[in-house]
Motif scaffolding. Structure first.
Motif, PDB file in Angstrom:
ATOM      1  N   ILE A   1       0.663   5.688  -6.958  1.00  0.00           N
ATOM      2  CA  ILE A   1       2.117   5.579  -6.811  1.00  0.00           C
ATOM      3  C   ILE A   1       2.434   4.617  -5.671  1.00  0.00           C
ATOM      4  CG2 ILE A   1       4.240   6.819  -6.240  1.00  0.00           C
ATOM      5  CD1 ILE A   1       2.902   9.334  -7.509  1.00  0.00           C
ATOM      6  N   LEU A   2       1.728   4.755  -4.562  1.00  0.00           N
ATOM      7  CA  LEU A   2       1.913   3.867  -3.405  1.00  0.00           C
ATOM      8  C   LEU A   2       1.750   2.413  -3.823  1.00  0.00           C
ATOM      9  CD1 LEU A   2       1.946   3.480  -0.172  1.00  0.00           C
ATOM     10  CD2 LEU A   2      -0.533   3.490  -0.409  1.00  0.00           C
ATOM     11  N   HIS A   3       0.676   2.128  -4.534  1.00  0.00           N
ATOM     12  CA  HIS A   3       0.367   0.762  -4.958  1.00  0.00           C
ATOM     13  C   HIS A   3       1.406   0.231  -5.949  1.00  0.00           C
ATOM     14  CE1 HIS A   3      -1.999  -2.715  -6.120  1.00  0.00           C
ATOM     15  NE2 HIS A   3      -1.907  -2.332  -7.384  1.00  0.00           N
ATOM     16  N   HIS A   4       1.703   1.003  -7.001  1.00  0.00           N
ATOM     17  CA  HIS A   4       2.610   0.538  -8.045  1.00  0.00           C
ATOM     18  C   HIS A   4       4.054   0.407  -7.551  1.00  0.00           C
ATOM     19  CE1 HIS A   4      -0.421   2.177 -11.167  1.00  0.00           C
ATOM     20  NE2 HIS A   4      -0.678   0.919 -10.877  1.00  0.00           N
ATOM     21  N   ALA A   5       4.480   1.302  -6.659  1.00  0.00           N
ATOM     22  CA  ALA A   5       5.852   1.252  -6.154  1.00  0.00           C
ATOM     23  C   ALA A   5       5.972   0.305  -4.955  1.00  0.00           C
ATOM     24  CB  ALA A   5       6.326   2.656  -5.762  1.00  0.00           C
ATOM     25  N   ARG A   6       4.842  -0.267  -4.540  1.00  0.00           N
ATOM     26  CA  ARG A   6       4.800  -1.243  -3.436  1.00  0.00           C
ATOM     27  C   ARG A   6       5.392  -0.700  -2.148  1.00  0.00           C
ATOM     28  NH1 ARG A   6       4.911  -6.935  -6.442  1.00  0.00           N
ATOM     29  NH2 ARG A   6       4.015  -6.160  -8.324  1.00  0.00           N
ATOM     30  N   LEU A   7       4.966   0.527  -1.823  1.00  0.00           N
ATOM     31  CA  LEU A   7       5.415   1.144  -0.583  1.00  0.00           C
ATOM     32  C   LEU A   7       4.382   0.888   0.512  1.00  0.00           C
ATOM     33  CD1 LEU A   7       6.821   4.457  -2.074  1.00  0.00           C
ATOM     34  CD2 LEU A   7       8.092   2.432  -1.364  1.00  0.00           C
ATOM     35  N   GLU A   8       4.741   1.190   1.747  1.00  0.00           N
ATOM     36  CA  GLU A   8       3.885   0.880   2.900  1.00  0.00           C
ATOM     37  C   GLU A   8       2.802   1.925   3.141  1.00  0.00           C
ATOM     38  OE1 GLU A   8       3.968  -1.936   4.844  1.00  0.00           O
ATOM     39  OE2 GLU A   8       5.394  -2.678   3.347  1.00  0.00           O
ATOM     40  N   ASP A   9       3.144   3.205   2.986  1.00  0.00           N
ATOM     41  CA  ASP A   9       2.162   4.252   3.268  1.00  0.00           C
ATOM     42  C   ASP A   9       2.477   5.513   2.458  1.00  0.00           C
ATOM     43  OD1 ASP A   9       4.053   5.906   4.780  1.00  0.00           O
ATOM     44  OD2 ASP A   9       3.817   4.434   6.392  1.00  0.00           O
ATOM     45  N   ILE A  10       1.539   6.448   2.473  1.00  0.00           N
ATOM     46  CA  ILE A  10       1.681   7.687   1.706  1.00  0.00           C
ATOM     47  C   ILE A  10       2.900   8.476   2.172  1.00  0.00           C
ATOM     48  CG2 ILE A  10       0.604   9.939   1.238  1.00  0.00           C
ATOM     49  CD1 ILE A  10      -0.593   7.690  -0.398  1.00  0.00           C
ATOM     50  N   GLY A  11       3.221   8.384   3.454  1.00  0.00           N
ATOM     51  CA  GLY A  11       4.398   9.081   3.970  1.00  0.00           C
ATOM     52  C   GLY A  11       5.672   8.667   3.237  1.00  0.00           C
ATOM     53  N   GLU A  12       5.798   7.387   2.919  1.00  0.00           N
ATOM     54  CA  GLU A  12       6.960   6.923   2.164  1.00  0.00           C
ATOM     55  C   GLU A  12       6.965   7.497   0.754  1.00  0.00           C
ATOM     56  OE1 GLU A  12       7.275   2.671   2.183  1.00  0.00           O
ATOM     57  OE2 GLU A  12       7.653   2.585   4.332  1.00  0.00           O
ATOM     58  N   VAL A  13       5.791   7.593   0.140  1.00  0.00           N
ATOM     59  CA  VAL A  13       5.697   8.175  -1.207  1.00  0.00           C
ATOM     60  C   VAL A  13       6.149   9.631  -1.161  1.00  0.00           C
ATOM     61  CG1 VAL A  13       4.131   8.801  -3.100  1.00  0.00           C
ATOM     62  CG2 VAL A  13       3.805   6.634  -1.884  1.00  0.00           C
ATOM     63  N   VAL A  14       5.651  10.381  -0.195  1.00  0.00           N
ATOM     64  CA  VAL A  14       5.999  11.796  -0.079  1.00  0.00           C
ATOM     65  C   VAL A  14       7.494  11.955   0.191  1.00  0.00           C
ATOM     66  CG1 VAL A  14       5.623  13.901   1.271  1.00  0.00           C
ATOM     67  CG2 VAL A  14       3.671  12.503   0.574  1.00  0.00           C
ATOM     68  N   THR A  15       8.048  11.097   1.041  1.00  0.00           N
ATOM     69  CA  THR A  15       9.487  11.149   1.316  1.00  0.00           C
ATOM     70  C   THR A  15      10.282  10.930   0.028  1.00  0.00           C
ATOM     71  OG1 THR A  15       9.200  10.399   3.592  1.00  0.00           O
ATOM     72  CG2 THR A  15      11.374  10.062   2.604  1.00  0.00           C
TER      73      THR A  15
ATOM     74  N   PHE B   1       2.265  19.126  -4.977  1.00  0.00           N
ATOM     75  CA  PHE B   1       1.122  18.362  -4.489  1.00  0.00           C
ATOM     76  C   PHE B   1      -0.106  19.255  -4.486  1.00  0.00           C
ATOM     77  CE2 PHE B   1       4.999  16.995  -2.392  1.00  0.00           C
ATOM     78  CZ  PHE B   1       5.024  15.650  -2.699  1.00  0.00           C
ATOM     79  N   ASP B   2      -1.270  18.639  -4.627  1.00  0.00           N
ATOM     80  CA  ASP B   2      -2.502  19.395  -4.436  1.00  0.00           C
ATOM     81  C   ASP B   2      -3.187  18.891  -3.171  1.00  0.00           C
ATOM     82  OD1 ASP B   2      -3.843  17.025  -5.074  1.00  0.00           O
ATOM     83  OD2 ASP B   2      -4.568  17.730  -7.009  1.00  0.00           O
ATOM     84  N   ASN B   3      -4.344  19.434  -2.880  1.00  0.00           N
ATOM     85  CA  ASN B   3      -5.065  19.057  -1.659  1.00  0.00           C
ATOM     86  C   ASN B   3      -5.940  17.826  -1.834  1.00  0.00           C
ATOM     87  OD1 ASN B   3      -3.971  21.225  -0.272  1.00  0.00           O
ATOM     88  ND2 ASN B   3      -5.626  22.598  -0.917  1.00  0.00           N
ATOM     89  N   GLU B   4      -5.880  17.195  -3.011  1.00  0.00           N
ATOM     90  CA  GLU B   4      -6.730  16.041  -3.287  1.00  0.00           C
ATOM     91  C   GLU B   4      -5.935  14.751  -3.418  1.00  0.00           C
ATOM     92  OE1 GLU B   4      -8.817  17.309  -6.760  1.00  0.00           O
ATOM     93  OE2 GLU B   4      -9.922  18.839  -5.661  1.00  0.00           O
ATOM     94  N   GLY B   5      -4.681  14.752  -2.956  1.00  0.00           N
ATOM     95  CA  GLY B   5      -3.880  13.538  -2.973  1.00  0.00           C
ATOM     96  C   GLY B   5      -3.215  13.236  -4.297  1.00  0.00           C
ATOM     97  N   HIS B   6      -2.825  14.283  -5.014  1.00  0.00           N
ATOM     98  CA  HIS B   6      -2.152  14.113  -6.298  1.00  0.00           C
ATOM     99  C   HIS B   6      -0.749  14.698  -6.252  1.00  0.00           C
ATOM    100  CE1 HIS B   6      -6.462  14.153  -7.537  1.00  0.00           C
ATOM    101  NE2 HIS B   6      -6.043  13.126  -8.252  1.00  0.00           N
ATOM    102  N   CYS B   7       0.125  14.080  -7.008  1.00  0.00           N
ATOM    103  CA  CYS B   7       1.459  14.612  -7.273  1.00  0.00           C
ATOM    104  C   CYS B   7       1.378  15.295  -8.628  1.00  0.00           C
ATOM    105  CB  CYS B   7       2.463  13.456  -7.301  1.00  0.00           C
ATOM    106  SG  CYS B   7       4.103  13.938  -7.873  1.00  0.00           S
ATOM    107  N   LEU B   8       2.027  16.445  -8.763  1.00  0.00           N
ATOM    108  CA  LEU B   8       1.980  17.218  -9.995  1.00  0.00           C
ATOM    109  C   LEU B   8       3.388  17.351 -10.556  1.00  0.00           C
ATOM    110  CD1 LEU B   8      -0.086  20.144  -8.440  1.00  0.00           C
ATOM    111  CD2 LEU B   8      -1.012  18.142  -9.608  1.00  0.00           C
TER     112      LEU B   8
END
Length: 175
Positions: A95-109, A132-139
């Protein structure tokens, strides 16, 4: 047995299903597969199945926040379905890569904005768009993914129809 070597760059540039397959193969080869559960993470049981109308309402709430809109439509892509009850999983890094965001924090926000928008659309503070799970996935619920994809397709069809009408109105009548 044949082995191959891939660079980090090759793995990073591989399509998402290939990266997920590699991830699963590494987990299996390390003997960690038996430790994973076939059921969805506990947070997944709280996810709601959203309709196209729900997603249109969410979009209306976040319309001016382009990163959140990008993240929303990223979740319309096909994901990996697993567990009982079934959930669709998306890697936060994808998601970070495809949405061209800066960091995971922005994705979570952005994902939290989507959760908040859904609570406003449904007028129910207990509903969850994603988890979210503990392996870096959005559900998300599979129906939610389908609804987002349908909303995107509908928007594209409307835009194409409007462009066709506009192009048709520009054509001068023959003399």
């Amino acid at each position: 047995m044949t082995g191959i070597t891939l660079t980090a760059e090759q793995i990073r540039n591989a399509p998402a299903p290939v990266r997920q397959w590699i991830e699963q193969e590494v987990i299996n080869s390390l003997g960690l597969a038996s430790q994973t559960q076939a059921t969805a993470p506990p947070q997944a049981t709280q996810l709601v199945a959203c309709s196209v109308e729900d997603m249109a309402g969410v979009l209306e709430h976040i319309r001016g926040v382009f990163p959140a809109v990008n993240v929303l439509f990223e979740l319309g892509r096909p994901g990996i379905s697993f567990g009982q009850p079934a959930v669709m999983t998306f890697r936060l890094m994808d998601i970070l890569h495809h949405a061209r965001l800066e960091d995971i924090g922005e994705v979570v926000t952005c994902l939290e904005m989507l959760n908040q928008a859904l609570t406003e659309v449904r007028k129910d503070p207990s509903v969850r768009f994603c988890g979210f799970d503990n392996e870096g996935h959005c559900l998300i619920a599979p129906q939610t993914q389908t609804s987002i994809a349908t909303l995107w397709q509908t928007m594209m069809e409307r835009q194409q129809a409007a462009q066709a009408r506009e192009a048709g109105s520009r054509v001068a009548p023959a003399a």
